[in-house]
Design a protein around this motif. Sequence first.
Motif, PDB file in Angstrom:
ATOM      1  N   GLY A 335       0.689  -1.269  -0.100  1.00  0.00           N
ATOM      2  CA  GLY A 335      -0.216   0.101  -0.033  1.00  0.00           C
ATOM      3  C   GLY A 335       0.885   1.272   0.038  1.00  0.00           C
ATOM      4  O   GLY A 335       0.292   2.270   0.242  1.00  0.00           O
ATOM      5  N   TRP A 391      -4.813  -6.817   6.161  1.00  0.00           N
ATOM      6  CA  TRP A 391      -4.610  -5.306   6.161  1.00  0.00           C
ATOM      7  C   TRP A 391      -4.621  -4.792   4.592  1.00  0.00           C
ATOM      8  O   TRP A 391      -4.799  -3.480   4.446  1.00  0.00           O
ATOM      9  CB  TRP A 391      -3.267  -5.264   6.880  1.00  0.00           C
ATOM     10  CG  TRP A 391      -2.826  -3.527   6.875  1.00  0.00           C
ATOM     11  CD1 TRP A 391      -3.271  -2.838   7.734  1.00  0.00           C
ATOM     12  CD2 TRP A 391      -1.717  -3.381   6.055  1.00  0.00           C
ATOM     13  NE1 TRP A 391      -2.432  -1.683   7.441  1.00  0.00           N
ATOM     14  CE2 TRP A 391      -1.567  -1.943   6.509  1.00  0.00           C
ATOM     15  CE3 TRP A 391      -0.941  -3.690   5.052  1.00  0.00           C
ATOM     16  CZ2 TRP A 391      -0.650  -0.923   5.849  1.00  0.00           C
ATOM     17  CZ3 TRP A 391      -0.233  -2.759   4.378  1.00  0.00           C
ATOM     18  CH2 TRP A 391      -0.041  -1.572   4.759  1.00  0.00           C
ATOM     19  N   ARG A 392      -4.417  -5.675   3.745  1.00  0.00           N
ATOM     20  CA  ARG A 392      -4.349  -5.108   2.517  1.00  0.00           C
ATOM     21  C   ARG A 392      -5.601  -4.305   1.940  1.00  0.00           C
ATOM     22  O   ARG A 392      -6.699  -4.676   2.444  1.00  0.00           O
ATOM     23  CB  ARG A 392      -4.100  -6.141   1.618  1.00  0.00           C
ATOM     24  CG  ARG A 392      -2.431  -6.450   1.316  1.00  0.00           C
ATOM     25  CD  ARG A 392      -2.166  -7.371   0.473  1.00  0.00           C
ATOM     26  NE  ARG A 392      -0.812  -7.595   0.365  1.00  0.00           N
ATOM     27  CZ  ARG A 392      -0.184  -8.844   0.136  1.00  0.00           C
ATOM     28  NH1 ARG A 392      -1.121  -9.992  -0.539  1.00  0.00           N
ATOM     29  NH2 ARG A 392       1.262  -9.033  -0.170  1.00  0.00           N
ATOM     30  N   ARG A 393      -5.466  -3.553   1.029  1.00  0.00           N
ATOM     31  CA  ARG A 393      -6.779  -2.843   0.624  1.00  0.00           C
ATOM     32  C   ARG A 393      -7.849  -3.564   0.343  1.00  0.00           C
ATOM     33  O   ARG A 393      -7.757  -4.737  -0.166  1.00  0.00           O
ATOM     34  CB  ARG A 393      -6.266  -1.932  -0.657  1.00  0.00           C
ATOM     35  CG  ARG A 393      -5.326  -0.713  -0.473  1.00  0.00           C
ATOM     36  CD  ARG A 393      -5.052   0.160  -1.623  1.00  0.00           C
ATOM     37  NE  ARG A 393      -4.817  -0.790  -2.858  1.00  0.00           N
ATOM     38  CZ  ARG A 393      -3.664  -1.047  -3.134  1.00  0.00           C
ATOM     39  NH1 ARG A 393      -2.608  -0.816  -2.331  1.00  0.00           N
ATOM     40  NH2 ARG A 393      -3.363  -1.667  -4.381  1.00  0.00           N
ATOM     41  N   TYR A 562       4.050   5.535   3.769  1.00  0.00           N
ATOM     42  CA  TYR A 562       2.710   5.170   4.644  1.00  0.00           C
ATOM     43  C   TYR A 562       2.298   6.244   5.575  1.00  0.00           C
ATOM     44  O   TYR A 562       3.028   7.101   6.247  1.00  0.00           O
ATOM     45  CB  TYR A 562       3.006   4.005   5.463  1.00  0.00           C
ATOM     46  CG  TYR A 562       3.417   2.847   4.757  1.00  0.00           C
ATOM     47  CD1 TYR A 562       2.542   1.944   3.983  1.00  0.00           C
ATOM     48  CD2 TYR A 562       4.793   2.279   4.707  1.00  0.00           C
ATOM     49  CE1 TYR A 562       3.075   0.770   3.187  1.00  0.00           C
ATOM     50  CE2 TYR A 562       5.108   1.277   4.077  1.00  0.00           C
ATOM     51  CZ  TYR A 562       4.276   0.784   3.287  1.00  0.00           C
ATOM     52  OH  TYR A 562       4.946  -0.605   2.549  1.00  0.00           O
ATOM     53  N   ASP A 565      -1.630   6.058  10.302  1.00  0.00           N
ATOM     54  CA  ASP A 565      -2.684   5.229  10.741  1.00  0.00           C
ATOM     55  C   ASP A 565      -2.738   3.976  10.085  1.00  0.00           C
ATOM     56  O   ASP A 565      -3.170   3.136  10.576  1.00  0.00           O
ATOM     57  CB  ASP A 565      -4.172   6.056  10.295  1.00  0.00           C
ATOM     58  CG  ASP A 565      -4.253   6.313   9.171  1.00  0.00           C
ATOM     59  OD1 ASP A 565      -3.397   6.674   8.351  1.00  0.00           O
ATOM     60  OD2 ASP A 565      -5.664   6.560   8.496  1.00  0.00           O
ATOM     61  N   ARG A 566      -2.209   3.942   8.818  1.00  0.00           N
ATOM     62  CA  ARG A 566      -1.974   2.786   8.138  1.00  0.00           C
ATOM     63  C   ARG A 566      -1.018   1.766   8.681  1.00  0.00           C
ATOM     64  O   ARG A 566      -1.358   0.259   8.988  1.00  0.00           O
ATOM     65  CB  ARG A 566      -1.707   2.782   6.666  1.00  0.00           C
ATOM     66  CG  ARG A 566      -2.615   3.347   5.741  1.00  0.00           C
ATOM     67  CD  ARG A 566      -3.839   2.532   5.627  1.00  0.00           C
ATOM     68  NE  ARG A 566      -3.501   1.438   4.773  1.00  0.00           N
ATOM     69  CZ  ARG A 566      -3.895   0.210   4.710  1.00  0.00           C
ATOM     70  NH1 ARG A 566      -4.887  -0.131   5.407  1.00  0.00           N
ATOM     71  NH2 ARG A 566      -3.700  -0.700   3.912  1.00  0.00           N
ATOM     72  N   ALA A 569      -2.525   0.543  11.938  1.00  0.00           N
ATOM     73  CA  ALA A 569      -3.654  -0.694  11.652  1.00  0.00           C
ATOM     74  C   ALA A 569      -2.801  -2.168  11.311  1.00  0.00           C
ATOM     75  O   ALA A 569      -3.618  -2.947  11.930  1.00  0.00           O
ATOM     76  CB  ALA A 569      -4.256  -0.361  10.429  1.00  0.00           C
TER      77      ALA A 569
END
Length: 619
Positions: A335, A391-393, A562, A565-566, A569
């Motif tokens: 991401g 977690w990936r999009r 990044y 927040d990503r 997460a």
Amino acid sequence: MTDLDRSTTTLVGGGADGGAGVPDPAGTLCALIADVLGLAAVDPGQSFTGLGGDSIQAIQVVSRARPAGLLVTTREVLRSETVAALAAGARAVGRSGAGTGPARPARRFGPFAPTPIMAWLGELGGPVDTYNQSLVLRTPAGFGAEDAVRVVQALLDTHDILRLRVPGGAGATGAGATGMDSAGTEPAGVRPLVPPPGSVDARALIEHVEAGAVGDEELPGLVTERIRAARRLLAPAEGIVLRAVRVDRGPARQGRLALVVHHLAVDGVSWRILQDDLRSCWEALAAGRAPEPAPVPTPFAHWAGLLRADATSGRRMAEAVRWTDTLRPAPEPLGGVCALDRLDAESAVNRHTLTLPPDVTGPLLTLAPGLVNGTVNDVLLTGLALAVLAWRRPGTGGGDGGSVLVDIEGHGREEITDGVDLSRTVGWFTTMYPVRFDLGLPDLADARAGGPTVGAALRQVKETLRAIPDHGIGYGLLRHGNSRTGPGLAALGIPEIGFNYLGRFPMGDTADWAAAPGHDFALDDADEGLPMAHAVEVNAAAHEGPDGLTLSATWTWAGNAYPADRVRALADEWFAMLRALARHTALPGAAGLTPSDVSLTGLSQADLDAFESQLGDLL
């Protein structure tokens, strides 16, 4: 074994000379393992790995067994089913300290070939001359200035790498990563060197700080300030890779000794060796003897030479296809929004630390590895691979068929040839190698619940790691030590995520020479501006405190890759999967063999599962 070796062999259980044997090898090893693992006692019928021991702690057992009169290898410590079995196969150390194996390599002074990790640092760029690790220890009351000089001098004279000099500075070690020497076969570039013992004066490297009036709460801040100042005095080009700070708190209180060592000369295992040496040096001084640490069986320069030769060997050249396949094609990006060669420098702002409590960490690090006859790394990387998939999009379906690519750091002290004992060798041995975990499209909801999915992933991750020759040491050799394969591997890039498990560290010990409170053990540090090696990195360590084991993980990321927040997460998702793995240990039938546990070839995991199911029905 030579005729001379045979003539000096002594039975472990006691020899005719009446002194070289060890009367109770099992009891000795039980006591050593209990000390290393921080346990009250160990039974001979228990196994080292079953007690939660990892490979780094196994090296500690090997190192401490030698002065106790026993020779064992790291592989034996990790693979023996019980301590009693380990003791049965142990050899005795002779009177001279030599064992029953090959002769000890001679110490080599002068230039030596840069190791792969040295070349990696040189390629990293930035202010690497101050890239260091530090350790702060409690010193005994009465530990004076002259005592500090004598023990630090003993370390300098015993461990050759602490006298390291790198012409051109630390960054010069990577100058020949893609060039060739005159023969066109080996990387060209700067060669580090070590001068002989006595050439570096400890007295010039130690700062003495009077802190008799400094309170306990202010002490960590004072020590941290002096460590930062000492760091800036490191100068690899001038042969200064170690600085020390002695903090004197008066004749009735423990003081502090901070060691600041350039990362080229130390790693996490090395600190354990140095800590033991400092303790033994002080005991010698207190008894009126000269401080003389035990000899080093395999000098660092000898190891570097072995790596240089192995980098162009047929067995390593045969691995090139494996590493190329691992890195290509790249999996679905995590991401990130920026190319890896344009990452921001490391910053304290982009750092996030989480800690798992003892009720989770205990079963996670002791019971979960035993489910599959595996290791702590197997467990932690299973959680990470599942976390990345979750977690990936949204909408990617897990990305690239469930493939997750990770750069893994290892301790690097691999038994790649006979006659090598690195249990007392100080230096930077770290290996870094890419691993691709292909987990398909697992049921992530079931995984988070600790169901069968997480157990299947654990077995798959274990098998992926077991299939890697020599724990990945070949990748660095081919990438940084072989001019034929290095450029091609370099062109494939690196994974976006880097992972490092540092092992276990005791916390809260108030004894002399224990790690002091208020300081991170062996924390990597440098001046601002050191580039990030990966878009996101996670460094995890287990800490043994009065309430039990805890697992702490620090996430660091490039700010232009990044948003915070990503990363947070992903960190939360990883801990969620680790909690699931801890819960999974309580399920009936969670344990099971994997193909690498049996000698039959062509046996799949499905075959093993079916066999165990049938056996269970018969019972």
